[in-house]
Design an enzyme around this catalytic site. Structure first.
Site, PDB file in Angstrom:
ATOM      1  CD  GLU A   1      -4.067  35.068  -3.111  1.00 35.05           C
ATOM      2  OE1 GLU A   1      -4.222  34.678  -1.940  1.00 35.05           O
ATOM      3  OE2 GLU A   1      -3.200  34.606  -3.863  1.00 35.05           O
TER       4      GLU A   1
ATOM      5  CG  ASP B   1      -5.124  30.928  -1.440  1.00 35.87           C
ATOM      6  OD1 ASP B   1      -6.156  30.626  -0.803  1.00 35.87           O
ATOM      7  OD2 ASP B   1      -5.062  31.003  -2.675  1.00 35.87           O
TER       8      ASP B   1
ATOM      9  CG  ASP C   1      -0.341  30.148  -1.632  1.00 35.41           C
ATOM     10  OD1 ASP C   1      -0.481  31.351  -1.281  1.00 35.41           O
ATOM     11  OD2 ASP C   1      -0.858  29.679  -2.659  1.00 35.41           O
TER      12      ASP C   1
ATOM     13  CG  ASP D   1       1.703  33.552  -5.305  1.00 32.94           C
ATOM     14  OD1 ASP D   1       2.901  33.933  -5.236  1.00 32.94           O
ATOM     15  OD2 ASP D   1       1.161  33.120  -6.344  1.00 32.94           O
TER      16      ASP D   1
END
Ligand code: TTJ
Length: 656
Positions: free
Chosen positions: A439, A512, A514, A516
């Site tokens: 990403e 990640d 998180d 997203d």
């Protein structure tokens, strides 16, 4: 010797002796399969009698000495003397090859006994055979046995005495008991499961008929001596049985039943939420796994009707092309059973219907049947679901074609180096190579520096790749990121998928920890799930787990991958530790990224598996679909994306 050779020396194989001499010619083998053939030759007769409306029950009893009894409550085999042969009908049936009503088609409309050599073959290959006929108020009996004739010749099926009348009875029907000859079949034994399987099939194919299977080898106490097969709804129940372990997309099967001059036809159809097609066809109760004219007709009839219905319902617009038969058959289970006269079987195993006249006949009956079905309001939902599923299949087919073209273009120069933004590895062994789908460009940059380029390739994804579920496939393939990914992986997608072209043993999603990152993971997994499912099934897809913190002090350094481990590791470290918190992959140095997430000896990978297809399907449609409310609810209820949710890990966390 030669000069003494006279006409009388020419061996004319007569009747049952021919069967004894070359059993393979009549029953295929003299092993277990051939042994069971003896039984089906007998059972076929009872089925014919009942299928034509005479009687309703067959009982098969397996005895402890490997003899077996078949009993029906039909009209009973004729007992009167045959006009030319001058022997009883019973004796004709059991001693004349190819004897029986079924060969002149006058007694029965159709006959299954086309495996189809007749009861005399069973008699010829039995140590003994006994038959009891109850007819017109009287009970008759006749017995046959094998007889030693000379040094090494044995004749089978020899009458012990002519048919005898035993006295009055109120029953009607035929009972035959026989014991397969050990001289032919050695130690082969009847097998209850083999018999049960075929008997169940016969019960499905002939609705209303009751077949009882009794195994006297079973102990009474175990409660499994008797099994009874009776299906009043026939093929509808057959299809429910076949789809039992899967999720159906509509509850009530489509059912077509019709008679024409040429064929009697029954057909049941039901779709499940999977992708293969399962066609089971029969002619006169005989399975035709090689297909043939009836199956061809069935398929054309289905395709023609479904396309017409799709247009009538407005699900296919004027400007849109017809869907293909294979699109409608995705996830379809169908049972087709026809009965017809003079069948010709062809193919490798003689299980393919050759009669050309069956094709248009079946096509028209199926077409008409489906059009009738579509006229009922209650059919709307099922038809909508079928047609939408078919449209989905068509899209995948289309996408696969485009993906193939893309893969072909990119592969034409060097299959490794020319793929978009991909930084390929130098090694050329797919079994050792891995590709990280990373990403963001900055994490991609670090990953490129950190990697061991001999076997690790890096494919950075800029921003979020688009949501596969909501986009049409053509748009998905317009996306550079996705195209790059498809060509990098090398297998193609959809129906063109070929695992042998896989260029990386591990496909590692690195995003990640998180929201997203979770979203990107879900999108990528959706793509793999929809278009490269085998990649998941064969265990090639992984998620790299990046650490959340580093806890360090002198002589101590540990990464925390899971909030729950934080306290434990802090305790381990003792007083005076310091904490580094990682906000994202992009913030790690190349060294840290290597050490925590990429080094095979230290990293934590989760292999993505689909333990429950239906759950995964639900997760994907919920997460990726149009229903925003459902999506919110789902996210609230299953908040922790980092666990890859329903893509459960089989080997939970594994190093390397
Ligand atoms: C034939 O047409 C006249 C009336 O009887 C028909 C007939 O043969 N029916 C029949 C045969 N019912 N059951 C059989 C049969 C059953 C067993 C178990 C074995 C054999 C060889 C035939």
């Amino acid at each position: 010797m030669a000069e003494n050779y006279k006409s009388k020396d020419i061996v004319v194989l007569q009747g049952l002796d021919a069967v004894r001499l070359r059993p393979g010619m009549y029953i295929g083998t003299t092993g277990v399969k051939g042994l069971h053939h003896l039984l089906w030759e007998i059972v076929d007769n009872s089925i014919d009698e009942i299928a034509n409306g005479f009687g309703n029950k067959i009982t098969i009893t397996m005895h402890t000495d490997n003899s077996i009894t078949v009993k029906d409550n039909g009209r009973g085999i004729p007992v009167d003397k045959h006009p030319t042969l001058k022997i009883s009908g019973v004796q004709v049936v059991f001693t004349q090859l190819h004897a029986g009503g079924k060969f002149n088609n006058s007694n029965y409309a159709y006959s299954g006994g086309l495996h189809g050599v007749g009861a005399s073959v069973t008699n010829a290959l039995s140590e003994w055979l006994k038959v009891e006929v109850c007819k017109d108020g009287l009970k008759y009996f006749m017995e046959f046995k094998s007889v030693k004739k000379g040094k090494d010749k044995v004749s089978g099926g020899v009458p012990v005495a002519p048919l005898t009348c035993l006295g009055p009875t109120t029953e009607t029907g035929t009972t035959v008991t026989f014991k397969p000859d050990k001289l032919i079949f050695k130690d082969a034994q009847f097998d209850r499961d083999t018999i049960a399987k075929r008997v169940r099939e016969l019960a499905f194919l002939n609705k209303g008929i009751t077949i009882e299977l009794i195994d006297e080898n079973q102990v009474e106490e175990m409660g499994d001596r008797v099994r009874v097969y009776n299906y009043t709804k026939g093929l509808k129940e057959f299809i429910a049985y076949l789809n039992e372990k899967n999720t159906v997309i509509y509850k009530e099967p489509i059912y077509i039943e019709a008679k024409s001059d040429l064929v009697d036809l029954c057909c049941a159809i039901q779709h499940v939420d999977l992708y293969s097609e399962n066609v089971f066809s029969y002619v006169n109760n005989i399975p035709t796994p090689e297909g043939g004219m009836h199956e061809t007709g069935l398929k054309s009839g289905l395709t023609r009707a479904f396309n017409e219905i799709a247009r009538n319902m407005g699900l296919l617009k004027d400007k849109e092309q017809n869907l293909l038969g294979e699109d409608y058959r995705e996830g379809m289970t169908v049972v087709l059973a026809i009965k017809m006269k003079n069948v010709q079987f062809e193919g490798q195993t003689k299980t393919k219907l050759g009669n050309p006249e069956a094709r248009p006949e079946v096509e028209n009956i199926v077409y008409e049947g489906l059009m009738n079905f579509a006229n009922q309001t209650s059919s709307k939902q099922a038809l909508t679901d079928i047609i939408n599923k078919a449209k989905g299949a068509a899209k995948v087919r289309d996408a696969a074609k485009r993906a193939k073209e893309i893969t072909r273009q990119k592969n034409s120069v060097d299959s490794y180096s020319l793929v978009g933004k991909l930084s390929s590895c130098t090694g050329r062994n797919p079994l050792l190579n891995e590709v990280f789908i990373v990403e963001g460009d900055s994490a991609g940059g670090s990953a490129k520096q950190a990697r061991d380029r001999s076997f690790q390739a890096i494919l950075p994804l800029r921003g979020k790749p688009l949501n596969v579920e909501k986009k049409r496939l053509s748009q998905i393939l317009d996306n550079e990121e996705i195209r790059t990914m498809i060509s990098a992986i090398g297998t193609g997608i959809g129906t063109d998928f070929n695992i042998e072209h896989l260029k990386y043993n591990k496909i590692i999603i690195m995003a990640d920890a998180d929201q997203d990152g979770a979203h990107i993971r879900a999108i990528l997994l959706t793509f793999f799930y929809r278009y490269m499912r085998e990649l998941i099934n064969t265990g090639h897809v992984y998620v790299a787990i990046a650490p959340l913190y580093k806890i360090s002090k002198k002589n101590f350094e540990k990464y925390v991958y899971d909030e729950e481990d934080y306290d434990k590791i802090v305790k381990e470290a003792g007083a005076g530790y310091s904490v580094t918190r990682f906000k994202g992959l992009g913030e790690m140095s190349a060294d840290q990224l290597w050490e925590t997430t990429m080094d095979p000896s230290k990293r934590v990978l989760v292999r993505v598996t689909i333990d429950d297809l239906a759950d995964a399907e639900e997760m994907i449609s919920t997460l990726m679909g149009d229903n925003i409310e459902a999506r919110k609810k789902y996210i609230t209820a299953n908040a922790n994306f980092n666990r890859v949710d329903l893509f459960e890990s089989r080997s939970k966390k594994s190093h390397g």
